[in-house]
Design an enzyme around this catalytic site. Sequence first.
Site, PDB file in Angstrom:
ATOM      1  CE1 TYR A  18      -4.102  -1.889   0.617  1.00 45.87           C
ATOM      2  CE2 TYR A  18      -2.765  -3.125   2.173  1.00 45.87           C
ATOM      3  CZ  TYR A  18      -3.919  -2.996   1.425  1.00 45.87           C
ATOM      4  OH  TYR A  18      -4.889  -3.955   1.483  1.00 45.87           O
ATOM      5  CG  HIS A  23      -6.603   5.397   1.098  1.00 42.55           C
ATOM      6  ND1 HIS A  23      -7.342   6.556   1.217  1.00 42.55           N
ATOM      7  CD2 HIS A  23      -7.337   4.442   1.751  1.00 42.55           C
ATOM      8  CE1 HIS A  23      -8.458   6.318   1.893  1.00 42.55           C
ATOM      9  NE2 HIS A  23      -8.474   5.050   2.232  1.00 42.55           N
ATOM     10  CE1 TYR A  70      -4.690  -3.403   5.281  1.00 44.32           C
ATOM     11  CE2 TYR A  70      -5.020  -4.674   7.301  1.00 44.32           C
ATOM     12  CZ  TYR A  70      -4.470  -4.544   6.028  1.00 44.32           C
ATOM     13  OH  TYR A  70      -3.698  -5.547   5.507  1.00 44.32           O
ATOM     14  CG  ASN A  72     -11.502   0.279   7.805  1.00 44.94           C
ATOM     15  OD1 ASN A  72     -10.438  -0.158   8.226  1.00 44.94           O
ATOM     16  ND2 ASN A  72     -12.428  -0.499   7.301  1.00 44.94           N
ATOM     17  CG  ASP A  97      -6.538   9.697   0.924  1.00 43.52           C
ATOM     18  OD1 ASP A  97      -6.498   9.442   2.153  1.00 43.52           O
ATOM     19  OD2 ASP A  97      -7.347   9.144   0.161  1.00 43.52           O
TER      20      ASP A  97
END
Length: 195
Positions: A18, A23, A70, A72, A97
């Site tokens: 990632y 993000h 993560y 969220n 972001d």
Amino acid sequence: MSSNTWLVAGLGNPGPGYSRNRHNVGQMVLDELASRMGGKFKTHKSHASIVEGRLGIGGPRVVLAKPLTYMNLSGGPVSSLARFFDIDPAQVVAVHDEIDIPFNTIKLKLGGGEGGHNGLRDISKALGTKDYLRVRVGVGRPPGRMDTADYVLKDFSGTEAKELPFLVGDAADAVELLLAEGLTAAQQKFHATGA
């Protein structure tokens, strides 16, 4: 002393897969700030990697944090660190972001809505308030009918990647100015440049 300490959280997802995603631009900004401070991230019991120090000579005391959860689930680490270091939500800055502003644009604000950003939503819930600062790093809207989640979980385009170091540097400058001179001064500098 909480009044002299800031918590700056760079939002993103953990792991190398990632790391270059849109993000994760918040975490890229934190890497730049840590580099400027000459610090290295260390794992903290709050499920975040942190660097403690001062931004600039005689600058404010700051805890830079990259949640290891993560996106969220960013609220848990952010609220745990705020409690651990006795930092009021008004001294918390989320760097993230933002699809609602164009790529290469930086906006700053205090509180307000989360605009569908699950990381911000989780932080607001965990802190029990929306009244924390945000440094919004523009990544632009997805092209055509591309799903927003797919878009932010993709790496920056080749053209964007060439501009990315400048965007990350500008966002780090925005954080430094925000902490040193306040929200109004940072907004006047960074909002004047357009969008």
